[in-house]
Design a protein around this motif. Structure first.
Motif, PDB file in Angstrom:
ATOM      1  N   MET A 103       0.930  -1.302  -0.171  1.00 27.91           N
ATOM      2  CA  MET A 103       0.063   0.099  -0.047  1.00 27.91           C
ATOM      3  C   MET A 103       0.830   1.246  -0.098  1.00 27.91           C
ATOM      4  O   MET A 103       0.348   2.255  -0.681  1.00 27.91           O
ATOM      5  N   LYS A 104       1.975   1.325   0.527  1.00 26.53           N
ATOM      6  CA  LYS A 104       2.783   2.337   0.828  1.00 26.53           C
ATOM      7  C   LYS A 104       3.261   2.734  -0.615  1.00 26.53           C
ATOM      8  O   LYS A 104       3.988   1.755  -1.363  1.00 26.53           O
ATOM      9  N   THR A 105       3.220   4.067  -0.702  1.00 20.22           N
ATOM     10  CA  THR A 105       3.970   4.442  -1.907  1.00 20.22           C
ATOM     11  C   THR A 105       5.114   5.280  -1.735  1.00 20.22           C
ATOM     12  O   THR A 105       5.217   5.844  -0.639  1.00 20.22           O
ATOM     13  N   PRO A 106       5.771   6.029  -2.588  1.00 23.96           N
ATOM     14  CA  PRO A 106       6.730   6.952  -2.164  1.00 23.96           C
ATOM     15  C   PRO A 106       6.360   8.139  -1.965  1.00 23.96           C
ATOM     16  O   PRO A 106       6.959   9.125  -1.292  1.00 23.96           O
ATOM     17  N   ASP A 107       5.133   8.485  -1.856  1.00 24.40           N
ATOM     18  CA  ASP A 107       4.575   9.892  -1.509  1.00 24.40           C
ATOM     19  C   ASP A 107       4.593  10.208   0.102  1.00 24.40           C
ATOM     20  O   ASP A 107       4.611   9.119   0.918  1.00 24.40           O
ATOM     21  N   ALA A 108       5.028  11.590   0.110  1.00 25.49           N
ATOM     22  CA  ALA A 108       5.111  11.813   1.344  1.00 25.49           C
ATOM     23  C   ALA A 108       4.219  11.753   2.377  1.00 25.49           C
ATOM     24  O   ALA A 108       4.204  11.230   3.760  1.00 25.49           O
ATOM     25  N   THR A 109       2.722  11.674   2.001  1.00 29.71           N
ATOM     26  CA  THR A 109       1.534  11.524   2.792  1.00 29.71           C
ATOM     27  C   THR A 109       0.786  10.376   2.160  1.00 29.71           C
ATOM     28  O   THR A 109       0.660  10.168   1.024  1.00 29.71           O
ATOM     29  N   ALA A 110       0.022   9.839   2.909  1.00 33.64           N
ATOM     30  CA  ALA A 110      -1.033   8.799   2.570  1.00 33.64           C
ATOM     31  C   ALA A 110      -1.963   9.569   1.734  1.00 33.64           C
ATOM     32  O   ALA A 110      -2.327   8.989   0.459  1.00 33.64           O
ATOM     33  N   LEU A 111      -2.449  10.845   1.879  1.00 39.11           N
ATOM     34  CA  LEU A 111      -3.432  11.332   1.238  1.00 39.11           C
ATOM     35  C   LEU A 111      -2.939  11.605  -0.100  1.00 39.11           C
ATOM     36  O   LEU A 111      -3.578  11.254  -1.145  1.00 39.11           O
ATOM     37  N   GLN A 112      -1.466  11.796  -0.342  1.00 40.47           N
ATOM     38  CA  GLN A 112      -1.062  12.039  -1.702  1.00 40.47           C
ATOM     39  C   GLN A 112      -0.891  10.627  -2.424  1.00 40.47           C
ATOM     40  O   GLN A 112      -0.888  10.482  -3.745  1.00 40.47           O
ATOM     41  N   GLY A 113      -0.964   9.609  -1.512  1.00 37.07           N
ATOM     42  CA  GLY A 113      -0.647   8.170  -2.227  1.00 37.07           C
ATOM     43  C   GLY A 113      -1.996   7.545  -2.495  1.00 37.07           C
ATOM     44  O   GLY A 113      -2.156   6.561  -3.176  1.00 37.07           O
TER      45      GLY A 113
END
Ligand code: 6PG
Length: 233
Positions: A103-113
């Motif tokens: 689930m984790k993407t390189p985006d800084a926040t979960a909202l951005q991911g």
């Protein structure tokens, strides 16, 4: 075995053996019907012995996609990461051949991911063949936390959303969670609970009351997807 009930086992070992056997049966059925199967799992401490058991099971794991029900927005190497848990406890031995969708993407926040995470989820065979939930003592499940600002959207069956970023008022880390409709898009749900405290919380959740106070109630009260509770002391 009839689904949709509470199954109590005398020991964690007996529960794990029975639940692993049932999951393996469902995955085999999925493979027979679709050529591939999907298993979505929760993090937390409860499923650790189950993961160890599943990892040793003889299954065509190369046809199984494993994904997460929720994730803490930390680096995948962080001990708090559910990806870390699944990679180190489940995706080993025989199960090392399974495909994994983090689930984790390189985006800084979960909202951005959120968007990337939802797209990635679409790569799993859906509906999931089985999905494993846990429950916190506050009645949260996945990362559907009581008091979270966007809980209403996350449990809206018509939102059309698969994943949502959540900030739990009562637990560390921003999270990504499958939404309620994405959780219910499974052939079978299992709620895996251990200990007397969780039994009391389950009884409370089964009683009348506002689902927003105990989001596990959204799962227990719906009528579309069978839920079986597995409990041991
Ligand atoms: C997570 C979960 C969460 C968990 C419950 C129960 O990543 O935290 O998916 O919903 O299942 O908090 O956790 P325990 O098994 O540790 O009691």
């Amino acid at each position: 075995m009839k689904e949709g009930q509470v199954l109590e086992f005398p020991s964690s070992g007996m529960l794990v053996a029975a639940l692993a056997a049932r999951i393996s049966e469902l995955l085999r059925e999925g493979i027979d019907q679709r050529g591939q199967a999907s298993l979505a799992v929760s993090g937390g401490s409860t499923p650790v012995p189950l993961f160890a058991r599943l990892a040793e099971m003889d299954l065509p794991w190369d046809r199984v996609t494993v994904s997460l029900v929720d994730e803490r927005w930390v680096e995948p190497q962080d001990p708090d990461s559910n990806e870390h848990l699944v990679r180190t406890r489940l995706l080993r031995h025989k199960a090392a051949a399974a495909r994994f969708i983090p689930m984790k993407t390189p985006d800084a926040t979960a909202l951005q991911g959120e968007e990337a995470c939802a797209l990635a989820q679409l790569e799993a065979p859906r509906p999931y063949d089985c999905l494993l939930l846990g429950m916190g003592n506050d009645g949260h499940t996945a990362s559907l936390f009581p008091g979270a600002a966007n809980l209403d959207t996350a449990v809206d069956l018509n939102s059309g959303r698969i994943c949502m970023a959540i900030r739990p008022p009562s637990a560390p880390h921003e999270r990504m969670t499958l939404t309620l409709p994405a959780i219910l898009a499974s052939r079978q749900l299992f709620l895996h609970l251990q200990g007397e405290e969780k039994k009391k919380v389950l009884a409370l959740a089964q009683a009348a009351g506002d689902a927003r106070q105990m989001p596990i109630r959204y799962v227990l009260r719906q009528g579309t997807t069978p839920v079986t509770v597995y409990w041991s002391p």
